[in-house]
Motif scaffolding. Structure first.
Motif, PDB file in Angstrom:
ATOM      1  N   LEU A  40      23.394  43.082  38.167  1.00 52.87           N
ATOM      2  CA  LEU A  40      23.764  41.817  38.781  1.00 52.87           C
ATOM      3  C   LEU A  40      23.422  40.712  37.788  1.00 52.87           C
ATOM      4  CD1 LEU A  40      21.984  42.896  42.016  1.00 52.87           C
ATOM      5  CD2 LEU A  40      24.459  42.747  41.769  1.00 52.87           C
ATOM      6  N   ILE A  41      24.430  40.022  37.276  1.00 53.82           N
ATOM      7  CA  ILE A  41      24.213  39.016  36.237  1.00 53.82           C
ATOM      8  C   ILE A  41      24.502  37.621  36.780  1.00 53.82           C
ATOM      9  CG2 ILE A  41      24.566  40.578  34.292  1.00 53.82           C
ATOM     10  CD1 ILE A  41      27.439  39.495  34.112  1.00 53.82           C
ATOM     11  N   SER A  42      23.734  36.646  36.254  1.00 46.70           N
ATOM     12  CA  SER A  42      23.929  35.257  36.690  1.00 46.70           C
ATOM     13  C   SER A  42      23.225  34.306  35.724  1.00 46.70           C
ATOM     14  CB  SER A  42      23.381  35.050  38.110  1.00 46.70           C
ATOM     15  OG  SER A  42      21.977  35.171  38.117  1.00 46.70           O
TER      16      SER A  42
ATOM     17  N   ASP B 276      33.575  36.669  31.892  1.00 48.46           N
ATOM     18  CA  ASP B 276      34.345  37.853  32.261  1.00 48.46           C
ATOM     19  C   ASP B 276      33.955  39.053  31.388  1.00 48.46           C
ATOM     20  OD1 ASP B 276      36.591  39.204  33.708  1.00 48.46           O
ATOM     21  OD2 ASP B 276      37.380  39.329  31.659  1.00 48.46           O
ATOM     22  N   LEU B 277      33.705  38.807  30.124  1.00 49.22           N
ATOM     23  CA  LEU B 277      33.266  39.862  29.209  1.00 49.22           C
ATOM     24  C   LEU B 277      31.970  40.493  29.703  1.00 49.22           C
ATOM     25  CD1 LEU B 277      33.670  41.226  26.364  1.00 49.22           C
ATOM     26  CD2 LEU B 277      32.250  39.362  25.465  1.00 49.22           C
ATOM     27  N   MET B 278      31.039  39.667  30.148  1.00 50.81           N
ATOM     28  CA  MET B 278      29.759  40.183  30.639  1.00 50.81           C
ATOM     29  C   MET B 278      29.930  40.947  31.953  1.00 50.81           C
ATOM     30  SD  MET B 278      27.102  37.252  29.418  1.00 50.81           S
ATOM     31  CE  MET B 278      27.958  35.895  30.176  1.00 50.81           C
ATOM     32  N   VAL B 279      30.863  40.525  32.796  1.00 46.50           N
ATOM     33  CA  VAL B 279      31.160  41.259  34.023  1.00 46.50           C
ATOM     34  C   VAL B 279      31.784  42.608  33.673  1.00 46.50           C
ATOM     35  CG1 VAL B 279      32.612  41.294  36.102  1.00 46.50           C
ATOM     36  CG2 VAL B 279      31.344  39.227  35.489  1.00 46.50           C
ATOM     37  N   ARG B 280      32.667  42.636  32.678  1.00 47.62           N
ATOM     38  CA  ARG B 280      33.269  43.898  32.255  1.00 47.62           C
ATOM     39  C   ARG B 280      32.218  44.851  31.701  1.00 47.62           C
ATOM     40  NH1 ARG B 280      37.158  43.314  28.197  1.00 47.62           N
ATOM     41  NH2 ARG B 280      36.659  41.141  27.850  1.00 47.62           N
ATOM     42  N   TYR B 281      31.203  44.323  31.017  1.00 47.05           N
ATOM     43  CA  TYR B 281      30.084  45.147  30.557  1.00 47.05           C
ATOM     44  C   TYR B 281      29.390  45.786  31.763  1.00 47.05           C
ATOM     45  CZ  TYR B 281      25.343  46.381  29.274  1.00 47.05           C
ATOM     46  OH  TYR B 281      24.165  47.054  29.137  1.00 47.05           O
ATOM     47  N   SER B 282      29.042  44.985  32.745  1.00 47.82           N
ATOM     48  CA  SER B 282      28.346  45.486  33.932  1.00 47.82           C
ATOM     49  C   SER B 282      29.192  46.543  34.644  1.00 47.82           C
ATOM     50  CB  SER B 282      28.024  44.344  34.892  1.00 47.82           C
ATOM     51  OG  SER B 282      27.131  43.436  34.291  1.00 47.82           O
ATOM     52  N   HIS B 283      30.473  46.288  34.768  1.00 52.70           N
ATOM     53  CA  HIS B 283      31.378  47.240  35.419  1.00 52.70           C
ATOM     54  C   HIS B 283      31.422  48.561  34.642  1.00 52.70           C
ATOM     55  CE1 HIS B 283      34.895  48.897  37.424  1.00 52.70           C
ATOM     56  NE2 HIS B 283      35.427  49.083  36.238  1.00 52.70           N
ATOM     57  N   ALA B 284      31.532  48.490  33.323  1.00 51.30           N
ATOM     58  CA  ALA B 284      31.595  49.707  32.507  1.00 51.30           C
ATOM     59  C   ALA B 284      30.343  50.550  32.693  1.00 51.30           C
ATOM     60  CB  ALA B 284      31.789  49.351  31.031  1.00 51.30           C
ATOM     61  N   VAL B 285      29.169  49.905  32.675  1.00 51.62           N
ATOM     62  CA  VAL B 285      27.909  50.639  32.822  1.00 51.62           C
ATOM     63  C   VAL B 285      27.768  51.165  34.247  1.00 51.62           C
ATOM     64  CG1 VAL B 285      25.399  50.481  32.718  1.00 51.62           C
ATOM     65  CG2 VAL B 285      26.781  49.400  30.941  1.00 51.62           C
ATOM     66  N   ASP B 286      28.039  50.341  35.237  1.00 48.91           N
ATOM     67  CA  ASP B 286      27.844  50.748  36.621  1.00 48.91           C
ATOM     68  C   ASP B 286      28.824  51.829  37.073  1.00 48.91           C
ATOM     69  OD1 ASP B 286      25.667  49.086  36.848  1.00 48.91           O
ATOM     70  OD2 ASP B 286      26.747  47.502  37.920  1.00 48.91           O
TER      71      ASP B 286
END
Length: 147
Positions: free
Chosen positions: A74-76, A15-25
């Motif tokens: 897009l992270i995975s 979830d932390l990594m998704v929040r990173y992606s959301h903040a940048v995007d």
């Protein structure tokens, strides 16, 4: 077999990594304050970016990212190893970025990389203490209708 704590930690880190992606995007740079530790080291140099502390990286992102009309992170395929209140991870990122040009020309840059992260639990919440990008590929292609 994973313990309930390990399952919870993995979900929180993902979830932390998704929040990173959301903040940048969404270009909400102050959201990164809740993603990274205050003394985090962030190194984007493998993909041609900056390296430094959180405040320097926020300024870098705020300067550079508005130059791209569109982009996504897009992270995975996260490989996470947890050891108490610290963890490490290697996460794949596919980052398409649209580049605007003269006379409305657009090009698509495809970036493939891994985030090599060191995580730490701070006051009960996971944060990224160190992030280093590892380059896989960078490809620039003209979009349909571009010359």
């Amino acid at each position: 077999m994973l313990s309930l704590q390990e399952i919870s930690d993995r979900i929180e880190i993902e979830d932390l990594m998704v929040r990173y992606s959301h903040a940048v995007d969404t270009q909400q740079w102050d959201l990164l304050d809740d993603v990274f530790t205050a003394d985090a080291h962030i190194d984007y140099s493998a993909m041609g970016g900056a390296s430094g502390g959180l405040s320097e990286i926020k300024k870098f992102l705020a300067t550079v990212m508005p130059n791209f009309p569109a982009f996504q992170h897009l992270i995975s395929n996260s490989s996470i190893t947890i050891d108490g209140d610290s963890a490490t991870g290697r996460t794949m990122c596919h980052n398409p970025m649209l580049l605007g040009g003269a006379e409305g020309q657009q090009n698509l840059m495809l970036c493939g990389l891994w985030y090599l992260d060191t995580f730490t639990r701070v006051d009960g919440a996971w944060r990224i203490a160190r992030r280093v990008e590892e380059k896989s590929y960078m490809f620039l292609a003209a979009t349909p209708g571009s010359q």
